[in-house]
Design an enzyme around this catalytic site. Structure first.
Site, PDB file in Angstrom:
ATOM      1  CD  GLU A 122      -6.435   8.217  -3.642  1.00  0.00           C
ATOM      2  OE1 GLU A 122      -6.718   8.734  -2.164  1.00  0.00           O
ATOM      3  OE2 GLU A 122      -5.932   7.778  -4.372  1.00  0.00           O
ATOM      4  CG  HIS A 143      -4.798   0.191  -2.606  1.00  0.00           C
ATOM      5  ND1 HIS A 143      -4.843   1.085  -3.588  1.00  0.00           N
ATOM      6  CD2 HIS A 143      -5.267  -0.117  -1.361  1.00  0.00           C
ATOM      7  CE1 HIS A 143      -4.682   1.824  -2.167  1.00  0.00           C
ATOM      8  NE2 HIS A 143      -5.312   1.380  -1.171  1.00  0.00           N
ATOM      9  CG  ASP A 154      -6.678   3.012   1.557  1.00  0.00           C
ATOM     10  OD1 ASP A 154      -7.075   2.462   2.168  1.00  0.00           O
ATOM     11  OD2 ASP A 154      -5.482   3.152   1.565  1.00  0.00           O
ATOM     12  CD  GLU A 244      -7.053  -0.245   2.086  1.00  0.00           C
ATOM     13  OE1 GLU A 244      -5.905  -0.384   2.317  1.00  0.00           O
ATOM     14  OE2 GLU A 244      -7.886   0.006   2.145  1.00  0.00           O
TER      15      GLU A 244
END
Length: 257
Positions: A122, A143, A154, A244
């Site tokens: 990303e 993840h 994130d 998260e």
């Protein structure tokens, strides 16, 4: 104002080189090879992007990796205990600063993805032009692959859907889909695919072309392009990373039972 000589040799995992015309090439690396991401790098990347953003002598930025991988792996032994409040606060704060500082770079950014990017791909998607090597692919395997899976935040939850559309982005994250360079090109997530050995030459060719534009036109265009993403990072990242963090605690508890 920040000056290049003040920070060009400051960061262990970033090689910074700038031409007289202001083209700054930022290369992630570890000992000159493919980058191994560490807790220190996570902190320093945020700091480095902030200094790059504040240096008005930078006219175009090229962001790439060394070796044959975008990021080799994460050395979790160097990361604070993210099941503890202080550890998770550090990660959340650094992630927010890293993304926001990168998006605060007010000149055009070209990403040159030099190889497979299953970790922090990303980062490349915050650029205005995205070039990828033929061998590259995108995936988020950091993840949902952990224990019983943790919430993919994130920044992946913002940047991948922004680049490929929400429907594709959610599928990509939930299934840990691997997108080849050509597949990413076909859906419009990246702009060009080249042999690795020609990637930086093409990035510099495009950078030289951008230098022909009025310098303030370049800067204002970048500010326009990043405005919505910056708003999303500020508005969404803390909440999403809170989820998260809760899922990490749940995964840890599941592993102990």
């Amino acid at each position: 104002m920040t000056h290049f000589n003040d920070y060009k040799d400051k960061y262990e995992n970033l090689k910074l080189e700038r031409t007289d015309s202001g083209i700054l090439t930022v290369t992630m690396h570890t000992n000159g090879g493919s980058h191994i991401h560490t807790g220190k790098a996570h902190y320093e990347f945020a700091e480095a992007f902030g200094e790059i953003a504040r240096d008005r002598q930078n006219e175009v930025v090229i962001f790439t990796g060394a070796g044959d991988q975008w990021i080799s792996h994460i050395d979790f032994s160097t990361v604070d205990d993210i099941t503890k409040p202080a550890g998770w606060y550090a990660i959340l704060t650094e992630a927010r600063q890293l993304l926001y500082n990168f998006l605060d770079i007010s000149v055009p950014v070209i990403s040159a993805v030099n190889g497979p990017a299953p970790i922090h791909g990303e980062y490349a998607l915050m650029a205005d032009i995205i070039l990828v090597a033929e061998e590259a692919y995108f995936q988020d395997n950091q993840h949902l692959s952990v224990g019983g899976g943790v919430v993919p935040a994130d920044g992946v939850q913002i940047l991948y859907p922004a680049a490929m559309g929400d429907v594709r982005g959610h599928y990509f994250l939930l299934t840990m889909q691997k997108l080849t360079a050509e597949e990413a090109l076909q859906i419009g997530m990246v702009n060009e695919v080249h042999p690795r050995e020609k990637l930086l030459a093409r990035a510099n060719e495009l950078a030289e072309k951008l230098l022909r534009l009025d310098p303030y036109t370049r800067r204002y265009t970048r500010l326009m392009f990043t405005r919505k993403l910056k708003q999303r990072v500020v508005n969404e990242l803390p909440f999403d990373m809170g989820l998260e963090g809760l899922s990490i605690l749940s995964a840890v508890q599941l592993q102990r039972t």
